[in-house]
Design a protein around this motif. Structure first.
Motif, PDB file in Angstrom:
ATOM      1  N   ASP A  22       0.920  -1.190   0.041  1.00  0.00           N
ATOM      2  CA  ASP A  22      -0.009   0.216   0.020  1.00  0.00           C
ATOM      3  C   ASP A  22       0.914   1.477   0.052  1.00  0.00           C
ATOM      4  O   ASP A  22       2.162   0.989  -0.256  1.00  0.00           O
ATOM      5  N   SER A  23       0.296   2.489   0.068  1.00  0.00           N
ATOM      6  CA  SER A  23       1.111   3.682   0.283  1.00  0.00           C
ATOM      7  C   SER A  23       1.987   3.699   1.124  1.00  0.00           C
ATOM      8  O   SER A  23       3.153   4.116   1.132  1.00  0.00           O
ATOM      9  N   ASP A  47       3.571   1.306   2.773  1.00  0.00           N
ATOM     10  CA  ASP A  47       4.894   0.658   2.479  1.00  0.00           C
ATOM     11  C   ASP A  47       5.504   1.453   1.465  1.00  0.00           C
ATOM     12  O   ASP A  47       7.091   1.268   1.435  1.00  0.00           O
ATOM     13  N   ARG A  48       5.015   1.887   0.362  1.00  0.00           N
ATOM     14  CA  ARG A  48       5.852   2.463  -0.565  1.00  0.00           C
ATOM     15  C   ARG A  48       6.532   3.786  -0.199  1.00  0.00           C
ATOM     16  O   ARG A  48       7.712   4.001  -0.571  1.00  0.00           O
ATOM     17  N   GLU A  49       5.901   4.363   0.816  1.00  0.00           N
ATOM     18  CA  GLU A  49       6.528   5.630   1.291  1.00  0.00           C
ATOM     19  C   GLU A  49       7.749   5.000   2.404  1.00  0.00           C
ATOM     20  O   GLU A  49       8.670   5.694   2.237  1.00  0.00           O
ATOM     21  N   ALA A  77       6.401   4.349 -10.505  1.00  0.00           N
ATOM     22  CA  ALA A  77       4.781   4.417 -10.258  1.00  0.00           C
ATOM     23  C   ALA A  77       4.445   2.816 -10.866  1.00  0.00           C
ATOM     24  O   ALA A  77       3.646   2.237 -10.434  1.00  0.00           O
TER      25      ALA A  77
END
Length: 155
Positions: free
Chosen positions: A12-13, A15-17, A44
């Motif tokens: 999710d966002s 984790d990406r952060e 992306a």
């Protein structure tokens, strides 16, 4: 020192952060890579992996490019993935986190039907990747002001 950790695909966002925060610490703060080139248009569509302690603290990250993005990086071969942005925080180095991240990315590549994985290794890391089965090819080149070599591992 033993540290328990898990490597997983970024879900999710948050984790990406966490992946981006590890990259910022390692590449931007530690190695001096300009922040404006550390993050790119490939992020992306990339598959990101994250190594975290049992308490959720990030330890390392990497990404897999596949399809058109990988073909753009490796000279047009869509069957070859591109491993990149592999970063392990200083306090987690020597614990096997980097190797676990590479193996997780290779598993994701296999799951997408890819036949090999390419990467651009900083020359000081050639031995690390060679121990994992990667073979250098082509001349040394500069990326982000540091010497690199292209490497490949057939899956």
């Amino acid at each position: 020192m033993t540290v328990s950790y898990v490597v997983r695909e970024a879900r999710d966002s948050a984790d990406r952060e966490a992946c981006f925060a590890v990259r910022k610490e390692v590449f931007v703060a530690e190695q001096g890579v300009p922040e404006d080139i550390e993050y790119d248009a490939y992020d992306a569509g990339a598959v990101h992996v994250l190594a975290v302690r049992e308490d959720g603290t990030p330890l390392g990250t990497g990404r897999l490019l596949h399809g058109e993005a990988a073909a753009a990086k490796n000279g047009g071969d869509g069957s070859v993935g591109a491993l990149g942005r592999l970063a392990v925080l200083r306090e987690a180095r020597g614990l096997g986190v980097g190797a676990a991240l590479v193996r997780a990315i290779e598993d994701l590549a296999r799951g997408r039907g890819l036949t090999a994985v390419d990467l651009h290794a900083q020359t000081h890391a050639l031995g690390f990747y060679e121990r994992l089965g990667y073979v250098a090819y082509g001349p040394e080149f500069e990326d982000a002001g540091m010497p690199h070599r292209a490497m490949r591992r057939v899956l």
